[in-house]
Each structure stands twice: as C-alpha cells, then as structure tokens.
Design a protein around this motif. Structure first.
Motif, PDB file in Angstrom:
ATOM      1  N   ASP A  95       0.806  -1.226   0.000  1.00 14.18           N
ATOM      2  CA  ASP A  95       0.000   0.000   0.000  1.00 14.18           C
ATOM      3  C   ASP A  95       0.841   1.280   0.000  1.00 14.18           C
ATOM      4  O   ASP A  95       0.484   2.255  -0.666  1.00 14.18           O
ATOM      5  N   GLU A  96       1.938   1.279   0.744  1.00  3.60           N
ATOM      6  CA  GLU A  96       2.708   2.504   0.929  1.00  3.60           C
ATOM      7  C   GLU A  96       3.964   2.576   0.067  1.00  3.60           C
ATOM      8  O   GLU A  96       4.377   3.667  -0.338  1.00  3.60           O
ATOM      9  N   ILE A 114       8.586   7.633   3.456  1.00  3.21           N
ATOM     10  CA  ILE A 114       8.122   6.369   4.036  1.00  3.21           C
ATOM     11  C   ILE A 114       8.720   6.106   5.415  1.00  3.21           C
ATOM     12  O   ILE A 114       8.237   5.231   6.137  1.00  3.21           O
ATOM     13  N   ILE A 115       9.764   6.827   5.797  1.00  2.73           N
ATOM     14  CA  ILE A 115      10.411   6.553   7.080  1.00  2.73           C
ATOM     15  C   ILE A 115       9.448   6.771   8.236  1.00  2.73           C
ATOM     16  O   ILE A 115       9.381   5.962   9.177  1.00  2.73           O
ATOM     17  N   GLU A 116       8.672   7.857   8.185  1.00  2.00           N
ATOM     18  CA  GLU A 116       7.700   8.112   9.245  1.00  2.00           C
ATOM     19  C   GLU A 116       6.674   6.989   9.341  1.00  2.00           C
ATOM     20  O   GLU A 116       6.256   6.590  10.426  1.00  2.00           O
ATOM     21  N   LYS A 117       6.272   6.462   8.194  1.00  3.29           N
ATOM     22  CA  LYS A 117       5.309   5.357   8.180  1.00  3.29           C
ATOM     23  C   LYS A 117       5.960   4.056   8.640  1.00  3.29           C
ATOM     24  O   LYS A 117       5.311   3.211   9.267  1.00  3.29           O
ATOM     25  N   ASN A 122       7.244  -0.775  13.995  1.00  4.73           N
ATOM     26  CA  ASN A 122       8.005  -1.196  15.177  1.00  4.73           C
ATOM     27  C   ASN A 122       8.750  -2.509  14.928  1.00  4.73           C
ATOM     28  O   ASN A 122       8.659  -3.461  15.695  1.00  4.73           O
ATOM     29  N   ILE A 123       9.530  -2.540  13.847  1.00  4.57           N
ATOM     30  CA  ILE A 123      10.211  -3.784  13.486  1.00  4.57           C
ATOM     31  C   ILE A 123      11.734  -3.657  13.454  1.00  4.57           C
ATOM     32  O   ILE A 123      12.422  -4.658  13.177  1.00  4.57           O
ATOM     33  N   LEU A 189      13.786   4.470  14.554  1.00  3.63           N
ATOM     34  CA  LEU A 189      14.151   5.127  13.303  1.00  3.63           C
ATOM     35  C   LEU A 189      14.257   6.644  13.454  1.00  3.63           C
ATOM     36  O   LEU A 189      14.091   7.396  12.494  1.00  3.63           O
ATOM     37  N   GLU A 190      14.534   7.083  14.663  1.00  4.51           N
ATOM     38  CA  GLU A 190      14.815   8.501  14.881  1.00  4.51           C
ATOM     39  C   GLU A 190      16.233   8.825  14.424  1.00  4.51           C
ATOM     40  O   GLU A 190      16.539   9.967  14.066  1.00  4.51           O
TER      41      GLU A 190
END
Length: 454
Positions: A95-96, A114-117, A122-123, A189-190
């Motif tokens: 989807d993304e 896409i990083i924010e998504k 949480n993987i 992913l910060e």
C-alpha cells in the motif's frame, strides 16, 4: 492489518476454495471476525469491495487459483502473532511502498516520506533483547526481509543495513553505554544507521587487506582512508566504520557521527541495481573520533565477522523475496496477457517456466526457514549462512531470468516490476560475500582444507 485488508484477504481465499478447505483456512484467519468486519466497512471500502466482487469473467474463463509464491504453505509454521506481523508488513509494502518504487528507482532517489510510516511497524532490531527492540525470533527478521524484497529489494536493503548491520554492530560489539545511547533511537528510526566495511580497492579480501587506518594519538582515534558501496551513508546519522589499527594491525570498529569533521560521503551514481539505495563513497581525512565512540568490544576482524554471520541469513531471505516477487509478477502477467486468443498461462512452454521458477523458489524458502531455525537455536555457523547465501542468490538469478522471459518484450519495462527484480538480483548476488568467497567458506567446512589464498 487494516479492516479492509482482513476482508480482502478472506475474500481472495474464499473465492478459490471449496467447503472442504474452509477448516484449513480457519487455522490462519479468524473467519467470524473477518465476516463481522464486512458490516463495518465505510462507503468507500464497500464500493471497492463490491467492484472487486462484481468483476465479470470472460466467456469460458474459470475460477483461477490465487497468486501465492508459498506453495508448501510454510507460512503455517508461523504463530498467529507472527503471521499477523508478516501480513502487516506485506500490506505496508503493497500500500505505501509499491506505488512509489518504480518512479524512485528510475530516478535513483530515496522515498524519505516512508520513514515516518515505517516507524509505526516497530520492526527495527527485531531479534535484539532490550533497548526497545521487539526481541522476536530471527525467523521473523528473515520473514520481514522477504516481505520487503518481494516488493522492492532496495527498501529491504535500506532496512537491512540499518537494522541488521548498523544496529547489529552496536548490539554485538558496543559497550552498554553505547547501546543505551544509540539502539533506542535507532529502533524508533529517529536515527538512521549505515555500515562501512568495503573499500575501493578491497572487497572480498578486506579481512587482511583493509586500507582504512586508525591510530590513537593519546586522546582520540585518527582515521584515514575510503569506504565504498556504503548504503544509507549519504543521509545516515551514524555510520559504523571498520579500520585497521596502525600499531596493533588489528581491525577496530568506530561509531562515526554524520557531522564529524574529516568525513565526506559522496553519492555513487550510474548504478544498474538497487538504484533507490543511496550508496556512498566515504572519504576519511584525519577524521578524529573519541575513544568513547570506539566500539569497545570490537578488537579484531573476528568481531566484524560475527556481525556479518548474523546478517548474512537475512540476505538469503532477501534473495527469496526478490525471487518471489518476480515469480508472482510473472504468474499474474501470464494470466492476463493473451496471445493467439488465449492467456499465455495456458501454454506449455510458459507453464514450464513458471514451474521451474516455483521449484527454485520453494527450495530456497525451505532452506532459509531451516537456516533461521538454526539461528534461533544458536546453532548457526558461518558455513550454514554462506551456503544459503550462495544457493539462494544463484537460484534467484535463474528465477528472475525466467520471469523476464515469460513477459517477453514487456519484461524490460519497469511498469511490470520484473525488470527491477532482474537488475536488483545482480546486487544480491554480490553483496555480503560473493559466490566465490562463500563457496570457499563452505568448501573449507566440508573438506577440512582451506582454499583461500594467503
């Protein structure tokens, strides 16, 4: 998984089975829950569902089996929670990510949006314990790598470099203080990571021929040299750099921050594969790094090899994902493409290609499932990982080649995805150890003789 996703998956399954198969389906899908979800669809979702159900079949067309590269139902080996996560990642990629990849691949750009998504999944750091990491089996790290590569190998590589190589180096070789500082941020992913090992003049022989050097001046470590093919390095917040100590001749690891003076990352251009991945040529000129940013438990190349062994299994899974994406794309195309008045899927030569592809894919899948089981049982050896990497990357080449042949001239167009899989398979074939190097690792294990050149 979204509400509509649950219903869609259920409908796709139900359309292709008879009543005797419903018991099997109920083992992986909560049928009452999915059916109840039908009554909760909003107007937009309901219209989309009705459109799918009302699609008219052509005269003489019969119900066709679903397009699914898991021919031996290996997904049934996953727990319900693991299966849910797998499908969540699959839906995210479909989807993304999928709508973006061909355009970004063509322009050699990374879809930073896409990083924010990605964060919501949480993987990151799937198999690690503590520091906010999920602490799931290594099997799930492989399954996730497959699901990503099934849609796009570049995105899978971006994630593997960050979560596997960069986070893994800190997790295996860092001090507790370093882990506390970096892993929680990287898990969210910060902060994005990269991994610098390969050099312009040294690839396979980097264990003995590393040219990047480090020297302690009494206060800081001074690094000089170059690294090449370093994924994520043009935008990463932290880059793991491996360098040879001029005094001890031992390989040491360092946590390099992106704003460190003496560090330059130049984007590599004109690649034919993994074009979304932002590979860089790194130049280190009297780059000063404090002792506190030296990986405290990385004191020789053996420690570097621990990281590579842990992540090499993930590369084998990536190869499987690439092959699965190519196979499913070719199968889908063959059912729609008509020649001489019939879908090409109905012809013997096309079916031969498809079955050959599926045979390779299924063999690869069973191998990597067992590989991850060994890893979770702490029985994984270098030769186990190397054999899987060799076999899966070779067979993936064959699968994507046949997929290209099934599509004919359309096989070179990005719009059908197969062209991208064909190109990206070449990168998988080479990185994380070439066929030759991994072959010699296995050969040494089974014969007792080392054929490496000293």
């Amino acid at each position: 998984m979204s509400l509509f996703g649950k219903v869609k998956n259920t409908i796709n399954l139900l359309k292709s089975v008879d009543l005797n198969q419903l018991a099997k389906i109920s083992e992986t899908i909560d049928l009452p829950e999915a059916m109840d979800a039908l009554g909760n669809l909003d107007e937009r979702q309901l219209k989309g569902l009705m459109k799918m159900l009302k699609t008219k079949k052509k005269k003489g067309q019969h119900n066709l089996p679903p397009i699914d590269g898991d021919f031996y139902n290996l997904d049934l080996k996953l727990s319900p929670e693991q299966r849910e996560l797998q499908l969540e990642v699959r839906n995210f990629m479909e989807d993304e990510v999928k709508p973006l990849v061909n355009d970004h691949w063509n322009r050699a750009k990374f879809p930073f949006e896409i990083i924010e998504k990605f964060k919501k999944l949480n993987i990151a750091g799937i198999p690690y314990e503590g520091y906010g990491c999920p602490n799931l089996p290594f099997l799930m790290e492989g399954v996730i790598a497959q699901e990503m590569a099934r849609v796009d190998v570049s995105i899978s590589t971006f994630f593997g470099v960050h979560s596997g190589l960069a986070m893994g180096s800190i997790y295996l070789c860092g001090s507790e203080e370093q882990k506390q500082e970096w892993l929680p941020q990287m898990q969210k992913l910060e902060k994005i990571g990269a991994f610098g090992l390969t050099e312009p003049n040294v690839g396979s022989g980097v264990s003995q021929g590393m040219e990047t050097t480090c020297k302690f001046d009494g206060e800081n470590w001074i690094l000089n040299g170059q690294k090449k093919w370093i994924g994520n390095a043009t935008f990463a917040d932290v880059i793991i750099i491996w360098a040879r100590d001029e005094d001890s001749n031992k390989v040491k690891g360092f946590i390099l921050r992106k704003d460190n003076p003496g560090f330059v990352a130049e984007k590599m251009k004109d690649k034919m594969a993994l074009r979304i991945v932002q590979n860089a040529l790194i130049t280190l000129t009297d780059c000063s790094i404090p002792e506190s940013d030296r990986l405290q438990n990385a004191n020789s190349f053996r420690d570097t090899a621990k990281v590579l062994k842990m992540t090499r299994a993930g590369v084998a899974w990536q190869a499987v994902g690439c092959a699965r994406g190519a196979y499913e794309s070719a199968l889908k195309y063959s059912k729609k493409r008509e020649q001489f008045g019939r879908p090409i899927a109905s012809y013997q030569l096309i079916q031969n290609h498809l079955v050959e592809m599926l045979s390779n894919l299924t063999a690869m899948q069973t191998m990597v499932f067992r590989l991850s089981e060994l890893q979770d049982q702490e029985l994984l050896t270098d030769e186990h990982a190397s054999l899987a990497k060799v076999y899966c990357s070779m067979r993936t080449r064959d699968v994507v080649s046949r997929a290209r042949e099934v599509l004919g001239g359309n096989g070179i167009l990005l719009e059908h995805d197969v062209a991208r899989f064909v190109a990206d398979a070449e990168a998988i074939y080479s990185y994380e150890g070439t066929k030759e190097i991994n072959t010699l690792i296995v050969g040494r294990a089974i014969t007792g003789y080392s054929a490496f050149v000293n």
